[in-house]
Write an enzyme that holds these catalytic residues in place. Sequence first.
Site, PDB file in Angstrom:
ATOM      1  N   TRP A   1       0.854  -1.201   0.000  1.00  0.00           N
ATOM      2  CA  TRP A   1       0.000   0.000   0.000  1.00  0.00           C
ATOM      3  C   TRP A   1       0.882   1.242   0.000  1.00  0.00           C
ATOM      4  O   TRP A   1       1.556   1.466  -1.024  1.00  0.00           O
ATOM      5  CB  TRP A   1      -1.112  -0.088   1.050  1.00  0.00           C
ATOM      6  CG  TRP A   1      -0.777  -0.231   2.486  1.00  0.00           C
ATOM      7  CD1 TRP A   1      -0.917   0.724   3.453  1.00  0.00           C
ATOM      8  CD2 TRP A   1      -0.307  -1.397   3.169  1.00  0.00           C
ATOM      9  NE1 TRP A   1      -0.547   0.218   4.672  1.00  0.00           N
ATOM     10  CE2 TRP A   1      -0.171  -1.072   4.530  1.00  0.00           C
ATOM     11  CE3 TRP A   1       0.050  -2.684   2.782  1.00  0.00           C
ATOM     12  CZ2 TRP A   1       0.288  -1.973   5.490  1.00  0.00           C
ATOM     13  CZ3 TRP A   1       0.502  -3.590   3.731  1.00  0.00           C
ATOM     14  CH2 TRP A   1       0.612  -3.231   5.056  1.00  0.00           C
ATOM     15  N   ASP A   2       0.970   2.016   1.086  1.00  0.00           N
ATOM     16  CA  ASP A   2       1.662   3.308   1.010  1.00  0.00           C
ATOM     17  C   ASP A   2       3.001   3.193   0.275  1.00  0.00           C
ATOM     18  O   ASP A   2       3.856   2.395   0.664  1.00  0.00           O
ATOM     19  CB  ASP A   2       1.933   3.863   2.409  1.00  0.00           C
ATOM     20  CG  ASP A   2       0.665   4.214   3.151  1.00  0.00           C
ATOM     21  OD1 ASP A   2      -0.426   3.899   2.652  1.00  0.00           O
ATOM     22  OD2 ASP A   2       0.768   4.806   4.238  1.00  0.00           O
TER      23      ASP A   2
ATOM     24  N   ARG B   1       2.083  10.234  13.075  1.00  0.00           N
ATOM     25  CA  ARG B   1       2.849   9.359  12.180  1.00  0.00           C
ATOM     26  C   ARG B   1       3.200  10.059  10.863  1.00  0.00           C
ATOM     27  O   ARG B   1       2.893  11.216  10.651  1.00  0.00           O
ATOM     28  CB  ARG B   1       2.038   8.099  11.877  1.00  0.00           C
ATOM     29  CG  ARG B   1       0.640   8.334  11.340  1.00  0.00           C
ATOM     30  CD  ARG B   1      -0.042   6.977  11.131  1.00  0.00           C
ATOM     31  NE  ARG B   1      -1.355   7.101  10.528  1.00  0.00           N
ATOM     32  CZ  ARG B   1      -2.497   7.041  11.195  1.00  0.00           C
ATOM     33  NH1 ARG B   1      -2.507   6.852  12.502  1.00  0.00           N
ATOM     34  NH2 ARG B   1      -3.655   7.156  10.564  1.00  0.00           N
TER      35      ARG B   1
ATOM     36  N   GLU C   1      -3.406  12.571   6.658  1.00  0.00           N
ATOM     37  CA  GLU C   1      -2.318  11.597   6.663  1.00  0.00           C
ATOM     38  C   GLU C   1      -1.258  11.941   5.617  1.00  0.00           C
ATOM     39  O   GLU C   1      -1.515  12.629   4.632  1.00  0.00           O
ATOM     40  CB  GLU C   1      -2.881  10.209   6.338  1.00  0.00           C
ATOM     41  CG  GLU C   1      -3.997   9.790   7.278  1.00  0.00           C
ATOM     42  CD  GLU C   1      -4.306   8.313   7.163  1.00  0.00           C
ATOM     43  OE1 GLU C   1      -3.861   7.560   8.035  1.00  0.00           O
ATOM     44  OE2 GLU C   1      -4.957   7.899   6.191  1.00  0.00           O
TER      45      GLU C   1
HETATM   46  C1  FRU Z   1      -2.102   5.689   5.098  1.00  0.00           C
HETATM   47  C2  FRU Z   1      -1.774   5.107   6.439  1.00  0.00           C
HETATM   48  C3  FRU Z   1      -0.642   5.866   7.070  1.00  0.00           C
HETATM   49  C4  FRU Z   1      -0.042   4.837   8.002  1.00  0.00           C
HETATM   50  C5  FRU Z   1      -0.280   3.538   7.251  1.00  0.00           C
HETATM   51  C6  FRU Z   1      -0.651   2.363   8.107  1.00  0.00           C
HETATM   52  O1  FRU Z   1      -2.587   4.752   4.193  1.00  0.00           O
HETATM   53  O2  FRU Z   1      -2.918   5.115   7.272  1.00  0.00           O
HETATM   54  O3  FRU Z   1      -1.046   7.037   7.735  1.00  0.00           O
HETATM   55  O4  FRU Z   1       1.311   5.115   8.229  1.00  0.00           O
HETATM   56  O5  FRU Z   1      -1.316   3.769   6.336  1.00  0.00           O
HETATM   57  O6  FRU Z   1      -0.823   1.203   7.385  1.00  0.00           O
END
Ligand code: FRU
Length: 424
Positions: free
Chosen positions: A52-53, A209, A294
């Site tokens: 993901w990220d 975060r 985020e």
């Molecule tokens: C964004 C997020 C970030 C976090 C991560 C956790 O998609 O929520 O803020 O670091 O994913 O999986």
Amino acid sequence: MKSNTEKFGKTPHQPSLWTRADALKVHADDPTTTQPLVSADFPVLSNEVFIWDTMPLRDLDGNVTSVDGWSVIFTLTADRHPNDPQYIDENGNYDITRDWNDRHGRAKMYYWFSRTGKDWELGGRVMAEGVSPTAREWAGTPILLNEQGDVDLYYTAVTPGATIVKVRGRVVTTEHGVSMVGFEKVKPLFEADGKMYQTEAQNPFWGFRDPWPFRDPNDGKLYMLFEGNVAGERGSHTVGEAEIGDVPPGYEDVGNSRFQTACVGIAVARDEDGDDWEMLPPLLTAVGVNDQTERPHFVFQDGKYYLFTISHTFTYADGVTGPDGVYGFVADSLFGPYVPLNGSGLVLGNPSSQPFQTYSHCVMPNGLVTSFIDSVPTDESGTQIRIGGTEAPTVGIKIKGQQTFVVAEYDYGYIPPMLDVTLK
Ligand code: FRU
């Protein structure tokens, strides 16, 4: 009781406010701020892992950087469990949705490399098991420091707690690929303080975060953006005139929106190496509007500061809403005041017919926006979905003054370098 902005005193700056009136201007499905539909027949990067990220390797000025012709990205990553009895449903089928939804608890930092800025090859885990002090390795930023290939990976060490940390290593290239060496000693940098930034003790749903370090193009100092919530016990925040903004008659009722307290935090380094940090008041608050801003990040363009942050439909406060996607704000100087782009803040949202198709957008200085595929409907009613866990098609946007426009779509996971560094 102190108002949300009084908490931050007079110096060095007052946070800018994303108001409820601004958010009332958010409209899903405007084609200039909507991500094109992602087709359900997308390719996946890997059948072994979800990603993901996505965090492209870059320098402190924000430029996406390749090394010796190799592009490098870091991703939050978790194993897929198609054969694990824990994820087999009563009909004997793999419950990929549950596996995907559980991924945050086992997120690890991986890296990938490529000659073409797409078609990523898996490099592996950045830190060996046991190096990172907590169960979850959450999002951050890999910074290429110099021509020796030194890399500072800033990230979030989560569970227990949430600490912004960094770990130093080195990128090494050969003709055949890229490896990451070092990344053996994690240094804690800071945690929420409870005075400006909400702590876990004040709110079990707090967010702290997603560090994004950068060098300010004007004063040359090292700073860091991060996601936070405004300090204070959960439920104690006020949604007053300033947070409501100039709403039309009938829109004064804020419901339970005092529970939504997102902010974009900023810290300044006391040293050149970024080992010693001081938290400053947030750049932007969204009290009464949204609970999560985020992965905040900047694009520096035309002498302006373009601040981007991702947010969700489910984190909006009562009476306001908007799509999952990336939102943006612009200012003439680092500490603001920031004005929402496009009037509302919305820059690139999911279409309402596929509200979860992508997330975790990162706007790069070349106007390309990368994100990952979450889930795409496979039938008309939207009840059947295909889980992604892979790179989405990259979108091109144009940033003009206080407006942005979707102008192009590229291949899946296309993250071309903006400059190449030849390692010594
Ligand atoms: C964004 C997020 C970030 C976090 C991560 C956790 O998609 O929520 O803020 O670091 O994913 O999986």
